[in-house]
Every structure is written in structure tokens, then in C-alpha cells.
Motif scaffolding. Structure first.
Motif, PDB file in Angstrom:
ATOM      1  N   ALA A 270       0.933  -1.077  -0.037  1.00 49.47           N
ATOM      2  CA  ALA A 270      -0.063   0.196  -0.128  1.00 49.47           C
ATOM      3  C   ALA A 270       0.830   1.210  -0.120  1.00 49.47           C
ATOM      4  CB  ALA A 270      -0.911  -0.184   1.059  1.00 49.47           C
ATOM      5  N   TYR A 271       1.924   1.058   0.474  1.00 41.97           N
ATOM      6  CA  TYR A 271       3.026   2.245   0.630  1.00 41.97           C
ATOM      7  C   TYR A 271       4.322   1.803  -0.085  1.00 41.97           C
ATOM      8  CZ  TYR A 271      -0.241   4.050   3.817  1.00 41.97           C
ATOM      9  OH  TYR A 271      -1.394   4.602   4.373  1.00 41.97           O
ATOM     10  N   CYS A 272       4.993   2.760  -0.785  1.00 44.78           N
ATOM     11  CA  CYS A 272       6.203   2.430  -1.747  1.00 44.78           C
ATOM     12  C   CYS A 272       7.394   2.102  -0.645  1.00 44.78           C
ATOM     13  CB  CYS A 272       6.317   3.831  -2.336  1.00 44.78           C
ATOM     14  SG  CYS A 272       8.290   3.726  -3.454  1.00 44.78           S
ATOM     15  N   GLU A 273       7.962   1.093  -1.015  1.00 38.32           N
ATOM     16  CA  GLU A 273       9.298   0.732  -0.077  1.00 38.32           C
ATOM     17  C   GLU A 273      10.471   1.608  -0.120  1.00 38.32           C
ATOM     18  OE1 GLU A 273       9.971  -3.435  -1.268  1.00 38.32           O
ATOM     19  OE2 GLU A 273      11.359  -2.945  -2.870  1.00 38.32           O
ATOM     20  N   GLU A 274      10.594   2.306  -1.093  1.00 42.70           N
ATOM     21  CA  GLU A 274      11.351   3.411  -1.103  1.00 42.70           C
ATOM     22  C   GLU A 274      11.275   4.811  -0.391  1.00 42.70           C
ATOM     23  OE1 GLU A 274      14.369   3.659  -3.641  1.00 42.70           O
ATOM     24  OE2 GLU A 274      14.255   1.274  -3.823  1.00 42.70           O
ATOM     25  N   CYS A 275       9.907   5.316  -0.907  1.00 44.30           N
ATOM     26  CA  CYS A 275       9.999   6.711  -0.083  1.00 44.30           C
ATOM     27  C   CYS A 275       8.706   6.802   0.847  1.00 44.30           C
ATOM     28  CB  CYS A 275       9.675   7.623  -1.174  1.00 44.30           C
ATOM     29  SG  CYS A 275       7.925   7.369  -2.385  1.00 44.30           S
ATOM     30  N   GLU A 276       7.998   5.626   0.969  1.00 47.82           N
ATOM     31  CA  GLU A 276       6.840   5.504   1.748  1.00 47.82           C
ATOM     32  C   GLU A 276       5.687   6.250   1.040  1.00 47.82           C
ATOM     33  OE1 GLU A 276       8.101   5.618   5.864  1.00 47.82           O
ATOM     34  OE2 GLU A 276       9.753   4.270   5.565  1.00 47.82           O
ATOM     35  N   SER A 277       5.494   6.795   0.243  1.00 47.72           N
ATOM     36  CA  SER A 277       4.132   7.410  -0.123  1.00 47.72           C
ATOM     37  C   SER A 277       3.184   6.441  -0.592  1.00 47.72           C
ATOM     38  CB  SER A 277       4.519   8.497  -1.292  1.00 47.72           C
ATOM     39  OG  SER A 277       4.990   7.578  -2.599  1.00 47.72           O
ATOM     40  N   GLU A 278       1.959   6.800  -0.529  1.00 46.84           N
ATOM     41  CA  GLU A 278       1.092   5.753  -0.894  1.00 46.84           C
ATOM     42  C   GLU A 278       0.897   5.373  -2.091  1.00 46.84           C
ATOM     43  OE1 GLU A 278      -3.698   5.123   0.199  1.00 46.84           O
ATOM     44  OE2 GLU A 278      -2.973   7.235   0.355  1.00 46.84           O
ATOM     45  N   ILE A 279       0.818   4.158  -2.459  1.00 48.25           N
ATOM     46  CA  ILE A 279       0.599   3.564  -3.824  1.00 48.25           C
ATOM     47  C   ILE A 279      -0.976   3.676  -4.134  1.00 48.25           C
ATOM     48  CG2 ILE A 279       0.980   1.647  -5.373  1.00 48.25           C
ATOM     49  CD1 ILE A 279       3.386   1.069  -3.724  1.00 48.25           C
ATOM     50  N   PRO A 280      -1.379   4.362  -5.274  1.00 49.21           N
ATOM     51  CA  PRO A 280      -2.769   4.388  -5.306  1.00 49.21           C
ATOM     52  C   PRO A 280      -3.373   2.778  -5.793  1.00 49.21           C
ATOM     53  CG  PRO A 280      -1.659   6.188  -6.823  1.00 49.21           C
ATOM     54  CD  PRO A 280      -0.621   5.109  -6.138  1.00 49.21           C
ATOM     55  N   GLU A 281      -4.553   2.796  -5.343  1.00 49.11           N
ATOM     56  CA  GLU A 281      -5.096   1.423  -5.509  1.00 49.11           C
ATOM     57  C   GLU A 281      -5.341   1.032  -6.914  1.00 49.11           C
ATOM     58  OE1 GLU A 281      -9.387  -0.889  -4.579  1.00 49.11           O
ATOM     59  OE2 GLU A 281      -9.107   1.008  -3.604  1.00 49.11           O
TER      60      GLU A 281
END
Length: 88
Positions: free
Chosen positions: A37-48
Motif C-alpha cells: 500500500a506504501y512505496c518501499e523506497e519513499c513510503e508514499s501511498e501507492i494508489p489502488e
């Protein structure tokens, strides 16, 4: 066409083998398992929508583009062996 010791289909066989190796390499790099659900690099949310489109997604679009740009530098395409490069 005279090819010496090589068989008539040797060039095509080499092209086919190169393509198969490329496909195998790309498939091995595809994400596997559950997506994040969240990017493993920058931790921003990955859209559904991205999570549905790319099963096993682990990076947001920006981080994926950066990683793709890094990997493009190491693509491994041998221009020296290309007939086009020899004609120039």
C-alpha cells in the motif's frame, strides 16, 4: 547463401536466443507476491488503481521511473556486435 561452418538458420537461432534471454530476464525482475500500500523506497501511498494494474507492485510511479532509468544504463545491448553499427 554461403555461411561457412554455420548452418543456414544460425543467425536466426542467435536472434531467437537473445530474445528469449531478454524475456526471461525481464520476467525474473517482475514483482511477485502481494503488493504494498506504501512505496518501499519513499513510503508514499501507492494508489489502488496502480496496485490493481500491477500485481505485486512495491514502488510508486516516481520511484519506479527512477529505478527504470538506472537499469537502462545497464541494459547490456551489444552495439559492437550489431550489423547496423558496423555500417556507420
Amino acid at each position: 547463401m554461403a555461411t561457412g561452418w554455420a548452418g543456414d538458420s544460425a543467425v536466426q537461432d542467435q536472434i531467437d536466443a537473445t530474445i528469449k534471454d531478454g524475456i526471461k530476464r525481464v520476467r525474473s525482475q517482475m514483482p511477485q507476491g502481494p503488493g504494498l500500500a506504501y512505496c518501499e523506497e519513499c513510503e508514499s501511498e501507492i494508489p489502488e488503481a496502480r496496485r490493481k494494474a500491477v500485481p505485486g507492485v512495491r514502488l510508486c510511479v516516481a520511484c519506479q521511473q527512477a529505478r527504470d532509468a538506472e537499469q537502462a544504463a545497464y541494459a547490456g545491448y551489444n552495439r559492437r556486435g550489431s550489423k547496423d553499427s558496423q555500417l556507420r
